[in-house]
Design a protein around this motif. Structure first.
Motif, PDB file in Angstrom:
ATOM      1  N   GLN A  20       0.985  -1.193  -0.132  1.00 50.12           N
ATOM      2  CA  GLN A  20       0.038   0.067   0.080  1.00 50.12           C
ATOM      3  C   GLN A  20       0.880   1.188   0.026  1.00 50.12           C
ATOM      4  OE1 GLN A  20      -2.594  -0.880   3.531  1.00 50.12           O
ATOM      5  NE2 GLN A  20      -4.135  -0.736   1.997  1.00 50.12           N
ATOM      6  N   LEU A  21       0.568   2.231  -0.775  1.00 51.99           N
ATOM      7  CA  LEU A  21       1.139   3.378  -0.736  1.00 51.99           C
ATOM      8  C   LEU A  21       0.280   4.687  -0.202  1.00 51.99           C
ATOM      9  CD1 LEU A  21       2.475   3.410  -4.563  1.00 51.99           C
ATOM     10  CD2 LEU A  21       3.746   2.905  -2.675  1.00 51.99           C
ATOM     11  N   SER A  42      12.926  -0.212  -1.847  1.00 51.25           N
ATOM     12  CA  SER A  42      14.287  -0.392  -1.913  1.00 51.25           C
ATOM     13  C   SER A  42      14.890  -1.041  -3.058  1.00 51.25           C
ATOM     14  CB  SER A  42      14.827  -1.237  -0.643  1.00 51.25           C
ATOM     15  OG  SER A  42      14.225  -2.536  -0.694  1.00 51.25           O
ATOM     16  N   ILE A  43      13.798  -1.747  -3.905  1.00 46.26           N
ATOM     17  CA  ILE A  43      13.974  -2.423  -5.130  1.00 46.26           C
ATOM     18  C   ILE A  43      13.420  -1.770  -6.249  1.00 46.26           C
ATOM     19  CG2 ILE A  43      14.738  -4.467  -4.015  1.00 46.26           C
ATOM     20  CD1 ILE A  43      11.734  -5.275  -4.977  1.00 46.26           C
ATOM     21  N   TYR A  44      12.768  -0.738  -6.033  1.00 48.78           N
ATOM     22  CA  TYR A  44      11.977  -0.183  -7.276  1.00 48.78           C
ATOM     23  C   TYR A  44      12.324   1.220  -7.296  1.00 48.78           C
ATOM     24  CZ  TYR A  44       7.827  -2.773  -8.716  1.00 48.78           C
ATOM     25  OH  TYR A  44       6.971  -3.733  -9.466  1.00 48.78           O
ATOM     26  N   ALA A  45      12.364   1.740  -8.817  1.00 46.42           N
ATOM     27  CA  ALA A  45      12.456   2.989  -9.039  1.00 46.42           C
ATOM     28  C   ALA A  45      11.084   3.518  -8.972  1.00 46.42           C
ATOM     29  CB  ALA A  45      12.870   3.214 -10.507  1.00 46.42           C
ATOM     30  N   MET A  46      11.147   4.746  -8.209  1.00 42.22           N
ATOM     31  CA  MET A  46       9.704   5.257  -8.040  1.00 42.22           C
ATOM     32  C   MET A  46       9.565   6.570  -8.893  1.00 42.22           C
ATOM     33  SD  MET A  46       8.083   3.093  -5.932  1.00 42.22           S
ATOM     34  CE  MET A  46       6.818   4.087  -4.967  1.00 42.22           C
ATOM     35  N   GLY A  47       8.253   7.069  -8.757  1.00 39.13           N
ATOM     36  CA  GLY A  47       7.830   8.205  -9.378  1.00 39.13           C
ATOM     37  C   GLY A  47       6.776   8.910  -8.734  1.00 39.13           C
ATOM     38  N   TYR A  62       0.546  11.962  -6.415  1.00 40.71           N
ATOM     39  CA  TYR A  62       0.666  10.484  -6.300  1.00 40.71           C
ATOM     40  C   TYR A  62       2.024   9.624  -6.318  1.00 40.71           C
ATOM     41  CZ  TYR A  62      -4.470  10.654  -7.402  1.00 40.71           C
ATOM     42  OH  TYR A  62      -5.741  10.892  -7.745  1.00 40.71           O
ATOM     43  N   CYS A  63       2.332   8.775  -5.745  1.00 42.56           N
ATOM     44  CA  CYS A  63       3.604   8.168  -5.961  1.00 42.56           C
ATOM     45  C   CYS A  63       3.262   6.851  -6.503  1.00 42.56           C
ATOM     46  CB  CYS A  63       4.492   8.091  -4.614  1.00 42.56           C
ATOM     47  SG  CYS A  63       3.805   6.972  -3.476  1.00 42.56           S
ATOM     48  N   ASN A  64       4.124   6.281  -7.195  1.00 43.43           N
ATOM     49  CA  ASN A  64       3.827   4.872  -7.663  1.00 43.43           C
ATOM     50  C   ASN A  64       5.307   4.334  -8.468  1.00 43.43           C
ATOM     51  OD1 ASN A  64       2.991   2.352  -9.025  1.00 43.43           O
ATOM     52  ND2 ASN A  64       0.810   3.274  -8.661  1.00 43.43           N
ATOM     53  N   ALA A  65       5.366   3.366  -9.018  1.00 45.30           N
ATOM     54  CA  ALA A  65       6.465   2.644  -9.592  1.00 45.30           C
ATOM     55  C   ALA A  65       6.910   3.611 -10.799  1.00 45.30           C
ATOM     56  CB  ALA A  65       6.208   1.440 -10.029  1.00 45.30           C
ATOM     57  N   ALA A  66       7.928   3.681 -11.008  1.00 44.91           N
ATOM     58  CA  ALA A  66       8.373   4.674 -12.106  1.00 44.91           C
ATOM     59  C   ALA A  66       7.851   3.768 -13.453  1.00 44.91           C
ATOM     60  CB  ALA A  66       9.891   4.652 -12.216  1.00 44.91           C
ATOM     61  N   PRO A  67       7.663   4.607 -14.494  1.00 39.38           N
ATOM     62  CA  PRO A  67       7.274   3.904 -15.848  1.00 39.38           C
ATOM     63  C   PRO A  67       8.277   3.022 -16.225  1.00 39.38           C
ATOM     64  CG  PRO A  67       7.138   6.497 -15.997  1.00 39.38           C
ATOM     65  CD  PRO A  67       7.879   6.042 -14.717  1.00 39.38           C
ATOM     66  N   PRO A  97       3.012  -1.133 -12.125  1.00 42.14           N
ATOM     67  CA  PRO A  97       2.713  -0.422 -11.121  1.00 42.14           C
ATOM     68  C   PRO A  97       2.045  -1.168  -9.838  1.00 42.14           C
ATOM     69  CG  PRO A  97       1.361  -0.160 -13.272  1.00 42.14           C
ATOM     70  CD  PRO A  97       2.366  -1.581 -13.456  1.00 42.14           C
ATOM     71  N   LEU A  98       2.064  -0.388  -8.915  1.00 44.05           N
ATOM     72  CA  LEU A  98       1.703  -0.686  -7.759  1.00 44.05           C
ATOM     73  C   LEU A  98       0.268  -0.309  -7.569  1.00 44.05           C
ATOM     74  CD1 LEU A  98       4.709   0.398  -5.544  1.00 44.05           C
ATOM     75  CD2 LEU A  98       4.137  -2.142  -6.312  1.00 44.05           C
ATOM     76  N   PRO A  99      -0.638  -0.667  -6.477  1.00 47.35           N
ATOM     77  CA  PRO A  99      -1.906  -0.311  -6.389  1.00 47.35           C
ATOM     78  C   PRO A  99      -1.982   1.366  -5.982  1.00 47.35           C
ATOM     79  CG  PRO A  99      -1.805  -2.214  -5.084  1.00 47.35           C
ATOM     80  CD  PRO A  99      -0.441  -1.942  -5.600  1.00 47.35           C
ATOM     81  N   TRP A 100      -2.487   2.187  -6.713  1.00 50.39           N
ATOM     82  CA  TRP A 100      -2.569   3.493  -6.481  1.00 50.39           C
ATOM     83  C   TRP A 100      -3.013   3.877  -5.071  1.00 50.39           C
ATOM     84  CZ3 TRP A 100       0.003   7.072  -9.700  1.00 50.39           C
ATOM     85  CH2 TRP A 100       0.284   6.562 -10.851  1.00 50.39           C
ATOM     86  N   GLY A 101      -2.338   4.777  -4.440  1.00 49.26           N
ATOM     87  CA  GLY A 101      -2.983   5.384  -3.338  1.00 49.26           C
ATOM     88  C   GLY A 101      -3.929   6.370  -3.173  1.00 49.26           C
ATOM     89  N   GLN A 102      -4.295   6.909  -2.191  1.00 53.05           N
ATOM     90  CA  GLN A 102      -5.497   8.129  -2.434  1.00 53.05           C
ATOM     91  C   GLN A 102      -4.739   9.550  -2.994  1.00 53.05           C
ATOM     92  OE1 GLN A 102      -3.778   7.254   0.433  1.00 53.05           O
ATOM     93  NE2 GLN A 102      -3.468   9.382   1.346  1.00 53.05           N
ATOM     94  N   GLY A 103      -3.695   9.533  -2.840  1.00 51.21           N
ATOM     95  CA  GLY A 103      -3.021  10.779  -3.372  1.00 51.21           C
ATOM     96  C   GLY A 103      -3.124  11.996  -2.184  1.00 51.21           C
ATOM     97  N   THR A 104      -2.314  13.055  -2.352  1.00 50.80           N
ATOM     98  CA  THR A 104      -2.539  14.101  -1.449  1.00 50.80           C
ATOM     99  C   THR A 104      -2.813  15.519  -2.351  1.00 50.80           C
ATOM    100  OG1 THR A 104      -1.487  15.315   0.258  1.00 50.80           O
ATOM    101  CG2 THR A 104      -0.066  14.448  -1.370  1.00 50.80           C
TER     102      THR A 104
END
Length: 116
Positions: A3-4, A30-35, A94-99, A103-110
């Protein structure tokens, strides 16, 4: 599953600053490039910044020089420092895996609102 959770948004005046956080429930960072992504009203979600697992960063032209992405793998958290904010930065962030990554499940955002 992972969960993000994004946080740190709010109402800020033009030229103000905010620091967003994105916490993952698992050790995915730690193992994912994030965006970091954002979606303004009536617009498609757009990628604005990425950070590799080793800390290499890239930015969209619209935020380059104003935003800084960082990560703390020990805390499973990615940050977005936003400076010199303007009205065009108003969006849900939002944050998530980089392109290119699964993709990870999307969070609710801020929500970030820039207004005087």
């Amino acid at each position: 599953h992972v969960q993000l959770v994004e946080s740190g948004g709010g109402l800020v005046q033009p030229w103000g600053s905010l620091r967003l956080s994105c916490a993952a429930s698992g050790s995915i960072h730690s193992i994912y490039a994030m965006g970091w992504y954002r979606q303004a009203p009536g617009k498609q979600r757009e990628l604005i910044a990425t950070i590799s697992s080793r800390g290499s960063t890239n930015y969209a032209d619209s935020v380059k020089g104003r935003f800084t992405v960082s990560r703390d793998n020990a805390k499973n958290t990615v940050y977005l420092q936003m400076n010199s904010l303007n009205a065009e930065d108003t969006a849900v962030y939002y944050c998530n895996a980089a392109p290119g990554l699964v993709p990870l499940p999307w969070g609710q955002g801020t929500q970030v609102t820039v207004s005087s």
